[in-house]
Design a protein around this motif. Structure first.
Motif, short mmCIF file in Angstrom:
data_model
loop_
_atom_site.label_atom_id
_atom_site.label_comp_id
_atom_site.label_asym_id
_atom_site.label_seq_id
_atom_site.Cartn_x
_atom_site.Cartn_y
_atom_site.Cartn_z
N GLY A 1 43.38 48.69 36.96
CA GLY A 1 42.88 48.46 35.57
C GLY A 1 42.36 47.43 34.92
N SER A 2 42.53 45.91 35.59
CA SER A 2 41.92 45.06 34.92
C SER A 2 42.15 44.73 33.41
N ASP A 3 43.52 45.02 33.07
CA ASP A 3 43.68 44.97 31.43
C ASP A 3 43.43 43.51 30.93
N ASN A 4 43.78 42.53 31.84
CA ASN A 4 43.67 41.20 31.46
C ASN A 4 42.65 40.27 31.59
N LEU A 5 41.60 41.05 32.26
CA LEU A 5 40.36 40.23 32.73
C LEU A 5 39.60 39.94 31.49
N ARG A 6 39.18 41.02 30.76
CA ARG A 6 38.14 40.58 29.71
C ARG A 6 38.89 39.66 28.79
N PRO A 7 39.96 39.71 28.28
CA PRO A 7 40.66 38.73 27.19
C PRO A 7 40.72 37.35 27.90
N PHE A 8 40.76 37.16 29.47
CA PHE A 8 40.73 35.79 30.18
C PHE A 8 39.41 35.46 29.98
N LEU A 9 38.52 36.39 30.08
CA LEU A 9 37.03 35.86 30.03
C LEU A 9 36.81 35.31 28.63
N GLU A 10 37.05 35.77 27.74
CA GLU A 10 36.98 35.54 26.19
C GLU A 10 37.55 34.24 26.01
N GLN A 11 38.86 34.20 26.53
CA GLN A 11 39.73 32.72 26.19
C GLN A 11 38.83 31.70 26.91
N HIS A 12 38.47 31.96 28.08
CA HIS A 12 37.90 30.60 28.91
C HIS A 12 36.47 30.85 28.91
N ARG A 13 35.66 31.14 27.95
CA ARG A 13 34.37 31.49 28.18
C ARG A 13 33.62 30.21 28.40
N GLU A 14 33.86 29.14 27.62
CA GLU A 14 33.05 28.18 28.00
C GLU A 14 33.24 27.46 29.19
N GLU A 15 34.39 27.58 29.70
CA GLU A 15 34.87 26.96 31.27
C GLU A 15 34.30 27.85 32.29
N LEU A 16 34.18 29.15 31.87
CA LEU A 16 33.26 30.08 33.17
C LEU A 16 31.93 30.43 33.24
N ARG A 17 31.47 30.07 31.89
CA ARG A 17 30.01 30.32 31.98
C ARG A 17 29.21 29.76 32.91
N ALA A 18 28.33 30.57 33.48
CA ALA A 18 27.39 29.97 34.75
C ALA A 18 26.14 30.53 34.31
N ASP A 19 24.98 30.18 35.44
CA ASP A 19 23.73 30.61 35.59
C ASP A 19 23.64 32.17 36.05
N ILE A 20 24.50 32.52 37.04
CA ILE A 20 24.38 33.67 37.62
C ILE A 20 25.94 33.89 38.27
N ALA A 21 26.44 35.01 38.26
CA ALA A 21 27.61 35.55 38.72
C ALA A 21 27.41 36.19 40.30
N LEU A 22 28.05 35.95 41.22
CA LEU A 22 28.19 36.50 42.63
C LEU A 22 29.47 37.37 42.83
N ILE A 23 29.14 38.54 43.29
CA ILE A 23 30.38 39.54 43.58
C ILE A 23 30.06 40.02 44.89
N CYS A 24 31.11 39.90 45.80
CA CYS A 24 31.21 40.44 46.82
C CYS A 24 32.13 41.65 47.06
#
Length: 470
Positions: A171-194
């Motif tokens: 369910g990824s319940d904690n993913l979006r809150p984690f992204l919001e909490q660490h927005r500045e650290e994780l922001r990049a130009d493009i995301a890659l998903i495999c």
């Protein structure tokens, strides 16, 4: 780590040769990860999820990343950075280390957490284990590519950040809150998903669109208790009959969904895109034939691929009520339940679709019946820019690895909610580059990942990162 003898430091060719020479070591590292039963949905495997996170952190540290484990209210995240490059884009790689439960265990031909190499009658070598394809094998293709690049050249060609999740399969319940909490650290130009696949073993693809999802459970109730069908049949409402009748009106005879406004704001792909997809599967047999079907069942006027890649759908995923045990019982049930889902395309609002479905059911309820609804998630459809510089570079890199076969842009019928989260929280688009095959049996017994997918996947990521740098 020093360059291998016979290779030229700093060259793409040398890095690819290093990948080839070290594939056995890479496979051993993958096997070690596959042996960890990191089933996120089962509480008894919480320690195993933590062990998988530690394993990946340690491997990323060994590859030169600044890597750490970040706690969440659920299973931990692994976050890593290598920001030494001074040119090219900053990429954020996302993957997940958790896996699905293995049930039914009796159908596995080998132990699900003891990875095994199996050679098929056609000569393909398969890595069989839970998580081999979804998503541990795919995650490790990227990590091994970074390992080879750093070992060969001393640095990565672009800035790379990595986030590995432990709850994707639950369910990824904690993913979006984690992204919001660490927005500045994780922001990049493009995301890659495999976490996607190829058209065929010899033709790579980038998934350029994903459908969103609305999951809903509806229960219809009538009498206060189950009734004897001889004493009450005809006179009393049958919730199963009512449920089937109502659900049968959500699509018409041409396969279109009948909810008001369902198709508002969505577009048909341009003729050029449709022609390219018809070339992939000209007679619908490519999608339907392997599962014993022949005729597309969705909207008239669209091919089977189009019906799954670019058109919204309504599906009944399960229905229950009354007596379902062995033998026979003449009963009118007091309630009946269905689990349904809508796959959505860009332009559709999940909550608007959910509300329209509930209104449709309530409007069709006969006397003496009541409906209850339980939501089961929702996400929007995603379409990526087809002509961006990242897309062109990645397509060229994949085409070079599988030459002379060209990489193609395809649609994805499923949903990967993190793509929406990355766009909405971090303002980033995503390149969905995966090396899975349709027969990988993900979520099922005997899950596998072709050894060629693993090997060429590593080589492909080397090429993609090199191409993005220039």
């Amino acid at each position: 780590m020093s360059p291998s003898p016979g290779t030229q430091p700093g060259t793409l060719t040398g890095t690819l040769e290093r990948v080839d020479a070290s594939i056995d070591d890479a496979l051993s590292r993958l096997f070690a990860l596959l042996r960890i039963p990191s089933v996120s949905a089962q509480p008894e495997h919480a320690a195993d999820c933590a062990a998988a996170a530690r394993y990946l952190r340690d491997e990323l540290l060994a590859c030169g990343f600044d890597a750490s484990i970040r706690d969440t209210p659920g299973h931990p995240m692994v976050v890593a950075h290598d920001l030494g490059a001074t040119t090219g884009p900053h990429v954020l790689f996302y993957g997940h280390y958790d896996v699905q439960p293995v049930d039914p265990l009796a159908l596995w031909k080998t132990a699900p957490f003891e990875p095994t190499l199996i050679t098929t009658e056609s000569g393909r070598v398969e890595i069989t284990a839970r998580g081999a394809s979804d998503d541990k094998g795919q995650v490790m293709t990227f990590i091994e590519a970074c390992r080879a690049l750093r070992a060969q050249t001393g640095a990565l060609p672009v800035r790379v950040s990595i986030i590995l999740e432990g709850e994707e399969e639950s369910g990824s319940d904690n993913l979006r809150p984690f992204l919001e909490q660490h927005r500045e650290e994780l922001r990049a130009d493009i995301a890659l998903i495999c976490d996607t696949g190829m058209i065929a073993p010899d033709q790579p693809a980038i998934t350029g669109s994903l459908r969103g999802l609305v999951g809903e459970e509806v229960t219809i109730e009538a009498a206060r208790r189950d009734l004897h069908s001889g004493l009450y049949g005809n006179a009393a409402r049958n919730p199963i009959e009512c449920l089937c009748t109502i659900l049968g009106t959500v699509r018409d005879a041409d396969g279109r969904v009948t909810l008001p406004g369902f198709y508002d704001g969505i577009a048909v792909p341009p003729d050029g895109q449709r022609a390219a997809w018809r070339a992939i599967d000209p007679d619908d047999n490519g999608l339907l034939g392997p599962v014993g079907l022949a005729v597309p069942a969705g909207e008239a006027g669209f091919t089977a691929l189009e019906q799954t890649w670019c058109r919204p759908s309504f599906e009944i995923n399960g229905i229950s009520g009354g007596y379902e045990g062995e033998g026979f019982k003449t009963v009118l049930p007091a309630r009946a339940t269905a689990k349904v889902s809508f796959r959505l395309v860009p332009g559709q609002d999940p909550e608007r679709i959910r509300a329209a479905f509930r209104a449709h059911v309530n409007a069709a309820l006969p006397s003496d019946c009541r409906a209850r609804f339980t939501p089961h998630g929702g996400s929007k459809g995603i379409a990526l820019p087809p002509d961006g510089p990242f897309m062109d570079a990645a397509l060229g890199a994949l085409s070079a690895e599988w030459a002379p076969n060209r990489a193609v842009v395809i649609g994805g019928g499923g949903s990967i909610p993190v793509v929406s989260d990355l766009r909405e929280v971090l303002g980033m688009d995503t390149l969905l580059i995966g090396f899975a095959l349709d027969d990988d049996r993900i979520h099922a017994p005997n899950e596998k990942y072709d050894l060629a997918s693993f090997h060429k996947g590593i080589r492909a990521w080397v090429r993609v990162l090199d191409a993005l740098a220039s």
